[in-house]
Design an enzyme around this catalytic site. Structure first.
Site, PDB file in Angstrom:
ATOM      1  N   HIS B 155      37.832  46.788  38.720  1.00 44.37           N
ATOM      2  CA  HIS B 155      38.577  47.988  38.300  1.00 44.37           C
ATOM      3  C   HIS B 155      39.800  47.593  37.482  1.00 44.37           C
ATOM      4  O   HIS B 155      40.117  46.404  37.367  1.00 44.37           O
ATOM      5  CB  HIS B 155      39.030  48.808  39.522  1.00 44.37           C
ATOM      6  N   HIS B 202      38.266  52.731  44.516  1.00 48.97           N
ATOM      7  CA  HIS B 202      38.669  53.037  43.148  1.00 48.97           C
ATOM      8  C   HIS B 202      37.862  52.229  42.138  1.00 48.97           C
ATOM      9  O   HIS B 202      37.522  51.075  42.364  1.00 48.97           O
ATOM     10  CB  HIS B 202      40.165  52.866  42.900  1.00 48.97           C
ATOM     11  N   HIS B 217      46.958  46.073  35.561  1.00 49.52           N
ATOM     12  CA  HIS B 217      46.163  44.902  35.926  1.00 49.52           C
ATOM     13  C   HIS B 217      44.663  45.123  35.759  1.00 49.52           C
ATOM     14  O   HIS B 217      44.179  46.256  35.764  1.00 49.52           O
ATOM     15  CB  HIS B 217      46.463  44.440  37.356  1.00 49.52           C
ATOM     16  N   HIS B 249      47.343  46.248  50.533  1.00 48.88           N
ATOM     17  CA  HIS B 249      47.755  47.565  50.065  1.00 48.88           C
ATOM     18  C   HIS B 249      47.499  48.614  51.145  1.00 48.88           C
ATOM     19  O   HIS B 249      46.460  48.570  51.815  1.00 48.88           O
ATOM     20  CB  HIS B 249      46.940  47.991  48.839  1.00 48.88           C
ATOM     21  N   TYR B 258      48.226  39.101  43.316  1.00 46.41           N
ATOM     22  CA  TYR B 258      48.412  39.388  41.891  1.00 46.41           C
ATOM     23  C   TYR B 258      49.019  38.187  41.189  1.00 46.41           C
ATOM     24  O   TYR B 258      49.910  37.537  41.726  1.00 46.41           O
ATOM     25  CB  TYR B 258      49.348  40.585  41.703  1.00 46.41           C
ATOM     26  N   GLU B 268      44.324  40.739  39.257  1.00 51.74           N
ATOM     27  CA  GLU B 268      44.277  40.819  40.712  1.00 51.74           C
ATOM     28  C   GLU B 268      42.950  40.250  41.175  1.00 51.74           C
ATOM     29  O   GLU B 268      41.925  40.450  40.511  1.00 51.74           O
ATOM     30  CB  GLU B 268      44.364  42.290  41.182  1.00 51.74           C
TER      31      GLU B 268
END
Lengths: 106, 310
Positions: B155, B202, B217, B249, B258, B268
């Protein structure tokens, strides 16, 4: 070993040969120049070199224009001092997240 | 087949300041595999478990950032249908059909600019190379992996102004679903939206920022927490520019680290998260709890993580 003097804070530190202005500051645990990507892409570590000679590597044109580069503006993560440098901090961590309502909602 | 329309992130095209240095980073540190180069000198890469020819493209340029993001759709018919819907939506600009082969070993693509200024495209066809284990009685992972060795490009998180219009575009036109949102005081406006076209937490995310067309990112998926910690070791061992992590997260539950590529584009690698199904309620994070939403362990904001983009 070249010595960096930050006009803003009065701090000085020595870079190792071949080390960038930003890397030297970070290695010694010093503060002053904002630290971002360390790759010449984000622009937060922008400084003005007041005096001294340096070798620069390619910097993102979105951060440093040709005119700025000619005027001694550089990214600290991309310049290696040849001799002692006097620098002034220009960049900063610009807060870009919008935590307020967008205009069309106001 | 329940998963139709836009299937998944297909490719991300990144601008880099020094191509050789970038190729070393993406192949040796991250551990992607170079699969080709085109006449313009762009380098094409894929992760070991990906079937298609490439998921990351690197282009040497005068500035860092993202050129465009490509989504794979389920058929040429869907591609035509979605192109019509996109044109009719009034939400995209600078639309263009790119002919087959204009991008190496990729079919025709429909390109458009989304409300936050990012260039995107949809396509249905790309040459397949197969994953490195093959598909008949495969081993769980192949020999010859190096670096962090993610299994796929997963993503991206992008910054821009009108994320409300992006939400409408991705949800109502492209068929994505909202999985999580970050809201401002009294839920009056959106600070961030996390969207899936599949059943991941996501496939794309947008954060409201005062500047359009920024890349926060590009993310690659690993097999678990231990691999995230191993990636952290690689970052120190190879003196890669670390941003933050390893941490977790709150948003998406991902276990993460990261770092930056040599041109300052943030990468990431992460693992975990959850499976999203269409009957799952939207998760809402309030601005008063934004610290734990972003970094669940530190529970505080990190200025560089929030504000450094390319």
């Amino acid at each position: 070993m070249p010595r960096i003097s930050m006009l803003d804070t009065g701090e000085t530190y020595q870079c190792r040969d071949g080390e960038t202005v930003l890397a030297g500051m970070e290695r010694l645990g010093r503060a002053g120049i904002p630290v971002g990507c360390r790759g010449g892409g984000c622009g937060v570590c922008k400084i003005r070199v007041i005096s001294g000679e340096y070798d620069g590597r390619k910097m993102s044109r979105a951060c440093i224009t040709r005119e700025e580069e000619e005027a001694g503006l550089v990214l600290a993560c991309r310049v290696v001092p040849r001799f002692d440098l006097q620098v002034e901090i220009v960049g900063g961590m610009r807060k870009c997240i919008m935590k307020h309502a967008p205009h069309h909602d106001q | 087949m329940a998963l139709t329309g836009v299937l998944r992130p297909g490719h991300i095209v990144l601008r880099v300041l020094d191509l050789d240095e970038a190729v070393r980073h993406y192949t040796q540190v991250i551990g992607l595999f170079e699969t080709g180069r085109d006449d313009e000198g762009r380098v094409f890469l894929k992760a070991w478990d990906e079937n298609d020819h490439h998921s990351v493209v690197l282009r040497e340029a005068e500035q860092a950032g993202m050129d465009y993001f490509g989504w794979k759709v389920d058929s040429e018919q869907t591609l035509d249908d979605l192109a019509v819907k996109l044109e009719a939506s009034g939400l995209v600009s600078d639309t263009r059909w790119a002919p087959e082969g204009e991008q190496l070993l990729t079919g025709r693509r429909f390109q458009f600019t989304i409300p936050t200024g990012h260039r995107m495209e949809i396509y249905a066809t790309k040459k397949t190379l197969g994953c490195m284990t093959g598909y008949d009685n495969p081993d769980p992972w192949p020999d010859g992996l190096r670096g962090m060795a993610p299994s796929r490009f997963d993503h991206a998180l992008l910054y821009g102004r009108d994320i409300d219009a992006n939400l409408t575009l991705f949800r109502d036109v492209l068929g994505f679903n909202l999985t999580e949102q970050v809201v401002g005081p009294d839920r009056k406006f959106l600070i961030g939206v996390f969207l899936t076209c599949s059943n991941k937490a996501h496939d794309i995310a947008f954060i409201r920022s005062d500047e359009d067309n920024r890349l926060h990112h590009a993310s690659f998926i690993l097999g678990g927490w231990h691999e995230v910690l191993h990636a952290a070791d690689i970052i120190s061992k190879r003196d890669v520019s670390l941003d933050i992590g390893p941490t977790r997260h709150g948003i998406t539950r991902g276990e993460t680290i990261y770092f930056f590529d040599p041109s300052g584009n943030r990468n990431e690698v992460f693992s975990g998260g959850y499976i999203w199904y269409p009957d799952r309620p939207v998760i809402t994070w309030h601005d008063t709890e934004i610290g734990r939403a972003i970094f669940y362990h530190d529970r505080k904001l990190n200025e560089a993580f929030l504000n450094v983009t390319t």
